[in-house]
Design an enzyme around this catalytic site. Sequence first.
Site, PDB file in Angstrom:
ATOM      1  CB  THR A  86      -0.908   0.024   1.254  1.00 27.33           C
ATOM      2  OG1 THR A  86      -1.466  -1.272   1.429  1.00 27.33           O
ATOM      3  CG2 THR A  86      -2.009   1.062   1.132  1.00 27.33           C
ATOM      4  NE  ARG A 134       0.878  -3.508   7.861  1.00 33.13           N
ATOM      5  CZ  ARG A 134       0.172  -4.249   7.006  1.00 33.13           C
ATOM      6  NH1 ARG A 134      -0.228  -5.459   7.337  1.00 33.13           N
ATOM      7  NH2 ARG A 134      -0.121  -3.785   5.809  1.00 33.13           N
TER       8      ARG A 134
END
Length: 357
Positions: free
Chosen positions: A82, A234
């Site tokens: 993303t 992440r």
Amino acid sequence: MAIISDDNQLGLGIKNKNPIIKAETIEYDNTFENSIRPKDFDSYIGQSALKETLKITLEAAKKRGKPLDHLLFYGPPGLGKTTIAGVIASQMGVEIRITSAPALERPRDIIGILMSLKGGEILFIDEIHRLNKVAEEILYPAMEDFTLDMTTGKSQTAKTLRIPLPKFTLIGATTKAGELSSPLRDRFGIIHRLEFYTIEELAQVVKRTAKILELEITEEGAEAIARRSRGTPRIANRLVKRVSDFAIVKYDGIIDKKVANESLDILKIDEFGLDTTDRALLNLIINKYDGGPVGIETIAAALSEDVRTIEDVCEPYLLQAGLLQRTPRGRKVSPEGYRHLGISMPSAQTKLFEDYL
Ligand code: ADE
């Protein structure tokens, strides 16, 4: 670049029933993940091969004055699919619409989004392998000819209406490229796999995030967090926050090696970055199934986890770290996996394993 999102991946916990309306009306730009997302290639760390090809592709598209080819990114979760899509949008100076395949349940979900796109915009579809057949069929002419083919009437009187769409770029992201149908896969001009990050790259991600969050961190503290981040930015970013809580409450606020390691020990994240579920998985295969092979469904049922979580979240890193092995008859713990848990591998097992390799 505004990110207009209709899914809950950005940490908002919103399950969207009507992606079209939400996509039009909600702008999410202030979540933790968004606030630290890099917006250009220079601040995007890692994936250097991908960045180099993308820079050329973007420049060529700009010189031609045409939208980018459709792109497909695949690889384990958390590696920045993303994020890189957002970087592309901001470098092209266009808007990005973010959605995910499970939110495109009904034909009108995908039709509505396609019809609301403006020229040059990017449509990002996460988990694209989960797109249903009808949505896929709608996407084919949209991707290829920028048209929506709508059928009206029934059987003999049926007519196909071709509605022109603005030229847009579709960026698909998936953890399972193999599950994409070949007609869909073939419509992407660029297909790229995202790789796990090195310790050095993750340490840079950690330092960058700490700077944005105004946290004090030493080089060794950043490296300690990086070592336990399973190659995944992440996770690194999540651990920075967790460790900073400990640093503030239990220490003097500075994240050094000792603070990082002690905090991560308390959080039960080991030197390889494995958490309790990962270790439970390896222990289960060793203790209940003699090290394997054992089927994924059996593992998931025994751990009370769903198969998808095991396959998408736990396994990729265990496989890449060489702790687990995928064989035609199921999963096996490798000698390295035994060593990591401090369990000695039965010698017959070692032999079988070596024979298999
Ligand atoms: N945060 C998440 N992914 C990142 C990346 N690749 N570079 C910098 N910061 C990030």
